[in-house]
Design an enzyme around this catalytic site. Sequence first.
Site, PDB file in Angstrom:
ATOM      1  N   HIS A  48      23.559  30.616 -22.632  1.00  0.00           N
ATOM      2  CA  HIS A  48      24.528  30.210 -21.565  1.00  0.00           C
ATOM      3  C   HIS A  48      23.534  29.215 -20.637  1.00  0.00           C
ATOM      4  O   HIS A  48      22.192  29.713 -20.560  1.00  0.00           O
ATOM      5  CB  HIS A  48      25.024  31.385 -20.705  1.00  0.00           C
ATOM      6  N   GLU A  50      22.876  29.312 -17.504  1.00  0.00           N
ATOM      7  CA  GLU A  50      22.076  30.223 -16.685  1.00  0.00           C
ATOM      8  C   GLU A  50      20.939  30.765 -17.293  1.00  0.00           C
ATOM      9  O   GLU A  50      19.646  30.984 -16.847  1.00  0.00           O
ATOM     10  CB  GLU A  50      22.986  31.291 -15.763  1.00  0.00           C
ATOM     11  N   CYS A  78      28.703  34.797 -15.535  1.00  0.00           N
ATOM     12  CA  CYS A  78      29.426  35.929 -16.263  1.00  0.00           C
ATOM     13  C   CYS A  78      28.531  37.354 -16.159  1.00  0.00           C
ATOM     14  O   CYS A  78      27.603  37.276 -15.341  1.00  0.00           O
ATOM     15  CB  CYS A  78      29.456  35.843 -17.881  1.00  0.00           C
ATOM     16  N   CYS A  81      24.882  36.837 -17.335  1.00  0.00           N
ATOM     17  CA  CYS A  81      24.182  36.080 -16.445  1.00  0.00           C
ATOM     18  C   CYS A  81      23.727  36.547 -14.909  1.00  0.00           C
ATOM     19  O   CYS A  81      22.620  36.257 -14.869  1.00  0.00           O
ATOM     20  CB  CYS A  81      24.708  34.753 -16.613  1.00  0.00           C
TER      21      CYS A  81
END
Length: 137
Positions: A48, A50, A78, A81
């Site tokens: 991801h 992040e 999410c 993260c």
Amino acid sequence: MQSALKMAEAAFLADEVPVGAVIVNPVTKVIIASSHNLVEKLKNPMAHAEMLVIQSACQILSSKSLEGLDLYVTLQPCAMCIQAIIYAKIKRIYFGAYDPKVIIDIALANHKPEIYGGIDEEECKSLLDKFFVSKRI
């Protein structure tokens, strides 16, 4: 947020879910690191934006702590993260589009970042909507 949006646009062009993130020093306004989702390219569900930007900033700064820095991301982080953000001790999270599937609960965390949502929300949401509409056709 505009720099994070540029990263999200790069993700869109790479056929990745268009989420972009940047880590910024709020005092100097200097971007330390930037990234976008690379889940498909890396074949890694943890790639991801992040997670990648945190890894990059930690390498650049030679530190496991990003204390005092801010994260700008185009989509509400999410649970995975959020935990990485907490462990990295990022000071503030600014995100664009809300994700109705995400519940952010930092009540029991040792480090509690400040969280601000809805920054350039329409622009962030529009890019995500455009991506997912293209996948349904």
